[in-house]
Motif scaffolding. Structure first.
Motif, PDB file in Angstrom:
ATOM      1  N   PHE A 145       0.873  -1.191   0.000  1.00 30.36           N
ATOM      2  CA  PHE A 145       0.000   0.000   0.000  1.00 30.36           C
ATOM      3  C   PHE A 145       0.900   1.227   0.000  1.00 30.36           C
ATOM      4  O   PHE A 145       2.086   1.137   0.338  1.00 30.36           O
ATOM      5  CB  PHE A 145      -0.982  -0.018   1.176  1.00 30.36           C
ATOM      6  CG  PHE A 145      -0.362  -0.091   2.548  1.00 30.36           C
ATOM      7  CD1 PHE A 145      -0.035  -1.310   3.109  1.00 30.36           C
ATOM      8  CD2 PHE A 145      -0.119   1.065   3.288  1.00 30.36           C
ATOM      9  CE1 PHE A 145       0.527  -1.378   4.384  1.00 30.36           C
ATOM     10  CE2 PHE A 145       0.428   1.001   4.562  1.00 30.36           C
ATOM     11  CZ  PHE A 145       0.762  -0.233   5.105  1.00 30.36           C
ATOM     12  N   PRO A 146       0.360   2.391  -0.419  1.00 34.45           N
ATOM     13  CA  PRO A 146       1.223   3.558  -0.576  1.00 34.45           C
ATOM     14  C   PRO A 146       1.608   4.227   0.744  1.00 34.45           C
ATOM     15  O   PRO A 146       0.803   4.311   1.671  1.00 34.45           O
ATOM     16  CB  PRO A 146       0.385   4.506  -1.441  1.00 34.45           C
ATOM     17  CG  PRO A 146      -1.022   4.082  -1.253  1.00 34.45           C
ATOM     18  CD  PRO A 146      -1.013   2.625  -0.898  1.00 34.45           C
ATOM     19  N   PHE A 147       2.850   4.670   0.788  1.00 32.84           N
ATOM     20  CA  PHE A 147       3.357   5.549   1.834  1.00 32.84           C
ATOM     21  C   PHE A 147       3.760   6.847   1.119  1.00 32.84           C
ATOM     22  O   PHE A 147       4.165   6.803  -0.039  1.00 32.84           O
ATOM     23  CB  PHE A 147       4.611   4.956   2.494  1.00 32.84           C
ATOM     24  CG  PHE A 147       4.337   3.899   3.526  1.00 32.84           C
ATOM     25  CD1 PHE A 147       3.819   2.667   3.160  1.00 32.84           C
ATOM     26  CD2 PHE A 147       4.615   4.134   4.866  1.00 32.84           C
ATOM     27  CE1 PHE A 147       3.577   1.675   4.113  1.00 32.84           C
ATOM     28  CE2 PHE A 147       4.374   3.158   5.832  1.00 32.84           C
ATOM     29  CZ  PHE A 147       3.857   1.933   5.455  1.00 32.84           C
ATOM     30  N   GLY A 148       3.652   7.966   1.787  1.00 35.83           N
ATOM     31  CA  GLY A 148       4.031   9.234   1.170  1.00 35.83           C
ATOM     32  C   GLY A 148       5.155   9.902   1.942  1.00 35.83           C
ATOM     33  O   GLY A 148       5.219   9.790   3.172  1.00 35.83           O
ATOM     34  N   LEU A 149       6.028  10.579   1.213  1.00 31.46           N
ATOM     35  CA  LEU A 149       7.078  11.368   1.860  1.00 31.46           C
ATOM     36  C   LEU A 149       6.435  12.668   2.358  1.00 31.46           C
ATOM     37  O   LEU A 149       5.838  13.409   1.577  1.00 31.46           O
ATOM     38  CB  LEU A 149       8.200  11.654   0.859  1.00 31.46           C
ATOM     39  CG  LEU A 149       9.437  12.377   1.376  1.00 31.46           C
ATOM     40  CD1 LEU A 149      10.066  11.649   2.555  1.00 31.46           C
ATOM     41  CD2 LEU A 149      10.465  12.520   0.254  1.00 31.46           C
ATOM     42  N   ARG A 150       6.517  12.867   3.675  1.00 38.22           N
ATOM     43  CA  ARG A 150       5.834  14.012   4.271  1.00 38.22           C
ATOM     44  C   ARG A 150       6.817  15.037   4.813  1.00 38.22           C
ATOM     45  O   ARG A 150       7.744  14.690   5.550  1.00 38.22           O
ATOM     46  CB  ARG A 150       4.899  13.543   5.403  1.00 38.22           C
ATOM     47  CG  ARG A 150       3.807  12.579   4.914  1.00 38.22           C
ATOM     48  CD  ARG A 150       2.556  12.672   5.767  1.00 38.22           C
ATOM     49  NE  ARG A 150       2.027  14.022   5.814  1.00 38.22           N
ATOM     50  CZ  ARG A 150       1.162  14.526   4.945  1.00 38.22           C
ATOM     51  NH1 ARG A 150       0.714  13.803   3.950  1.00 38.22           N
ATOM     52  NH2 ARG A 150       0.734  15.760   5.071  1.00 38.22           N
ATOM     53  N   VAL A 151       6.608  16.288   4.412  1.00 34.34           N
ATOM     54  CA  VAL A 151       7.399  17.400   4.929  1.00 34.34           C
ATOM     55  C   VAL A 151       6.409  18.368   5.565  1.00 34.34           C
ATOM     56  O   VAL A 151       5.527  18.899   4.887  1.00 34.34           O
ATOM     57  CB  VAL A 151       8.181  18.126   3.809  1.00 34.34           C
ATOM     58  CG1 VAL A 151       9.041  19.237   4.398  1.00 34.34           C
ATOM     59  CG2 VAL A 151       9.061  17.141   3.030  1.00 34.34           C
ATOM     60  N   THR A 152       6.513  18.539   6.867  1.00 31.14           N
ATOM     61  CA  THR A 152       5.607  19.448   7.579  1.00 31.14           C
ATOM     62  C   THR A 152       6.472  20.474   8.299  1.00 31.14           C
ATOM     63  O   THR A 152       7.121  20.146   9.291  1.00 31.14           O
ATOM     64  CB  THR A 152       4.746  18.665   8.600  1.00 31.14           C
ATOM     65  OG1 THR A 152       4.194  17.517   7.952  1.00 31.14           O
ATOM     66  CG2 THR A 152       3.626  19.524   9.141  1.00 31.14           C
TER      67      THR A 152
END
Ligand SMILES: *[C@@H]1O[C@H](CO)[C@@H](O)[C@H](O)[C@H]1NC(C)=O
Ligand SMILES: *[C@@H]1O[C@H](CO)[C@@H](O)[C@H](O)[C@H]1NC(C)=O
Ligand SMILES: *[C@@H]1O[C@H](CO)[C@@H](O)[C@H](O)[C@H]1NC(C)=O
Length: 223
Positions: A106-113
């Motif tokens: 399943f998809p994982f996303g690269l997160r920049v917060t």
């Protein structure tokens, strides 16, 4: 006849010339691929951390269900990412960077917060289950590969521990911040990095996957 010989000589010279360029600078050889790994390049080598950063690959350190802190590791094979979005989304920098995980994938996303109160305060990047942060992309160049980009953010790798793993294991944790006017204060335990794409084969998805590569785009990457 003379022309033919000249042509062969020129061809050999071209091949030799190409070979010597490649052997002198292997990292300058590039192509395009849907899958890529992200490799850290330290941009200020005056500081050395206790964890290796130069040439280390981006991956996730599991800290909860579907929650990974983005870290660099020189001994593991790194995560394979893809740029997800329509042509329009890529052009307008509204695409995301994704990777697959789990069984079936399943998809994982690269997160920049960025820190909402003070964007100059570094915050950890994450690789979490679901969609990545819109606008996390690669810089565009006409010929050569770009590097990871999110607005005006800069990236650093920091020598730190994670509560989940206890106080003795050190990680190279990737963080983002926006440099403010004046000297950007990079913490003592961190080094500035660029994250550059290295071509990798995007694996085929088995039946039953939640992930889809329908919107995976070709990117320029180092071989
Ligand atoms: C990939 O992009 C498509 C097109 O915008 C979108 O429908 C889909 O939800 C995206 N998937 C992920 C995992 O970001
Ligand atoms: C931002 O400031 C508010 C109010 O002081 C605080 O509650 C919140 O935790 C801060 N957010 C971050 C990301 O530091
Ligand atoms: C890299 O990964 C290996 C294998 O999982 C682990 O033993 C090592 O501690 C990791 N190194 C860093 C710096 O996270």
């Amino acid at each position: 006849m003379a022309t033919k010989q000249f042509t062969i000589k020129a061809a050999i010279a071209a091949v030799l010339g190409f070979t010597s360029v490649v052997s002198a600078a292997p990292s300058q050889s590039y192509g395009t691929s849907k899958g890529f790994k992200l490799v850290a390049q330290v941009t200020d080598t005056t500081k050395k951390l206790s964890v290796p950063v130069q040439g280390a690959l981006l991956e996730g350190a599991h800290v909860g269900a579907g929650l990974d802190v983005a870290v660099l590791n020189i001994t593991t094979s790194g995560r394979i990412f893809y740029q997800n979005g329509t042509v329009e989304e890529v052009l307008t920098e509204k695409s995301t960077i994704a990777t697959d995980g789990g069984t079936p994938p399943f998809p994982f996303g690269l997160r920049v917060t960025l820190n909402a109160n003070d964007t100059s305060e570094p915050t950890e990047l994450a690789i979490n289950g679901g969609v990545g942060t819109t606008g996390v992309t690669l810089t565009k160049h006409i010929q050569k590969p770009g590097q990871l980009k999110y607005g005006a953010a800069s990236f650093i790798a920091c020598d730190e521990t994670l509560a989940y793993y206890g106080p003795s294991r050190h990680f190279a944790i990737v963080k983002a911040f926006e440099a403010t006017r004046g000297a950007p204060a990079i913490p003592e335990n961190c080094v500035p990095i660029d994250l550059v794409p290295q071509c990798a084969t995007l694996p085929d998805l088995p039946a039953g996957s939640t992930s889809s590569h329908e919107f995976a785009n070709n990117v320029r990457c180092f071989q």
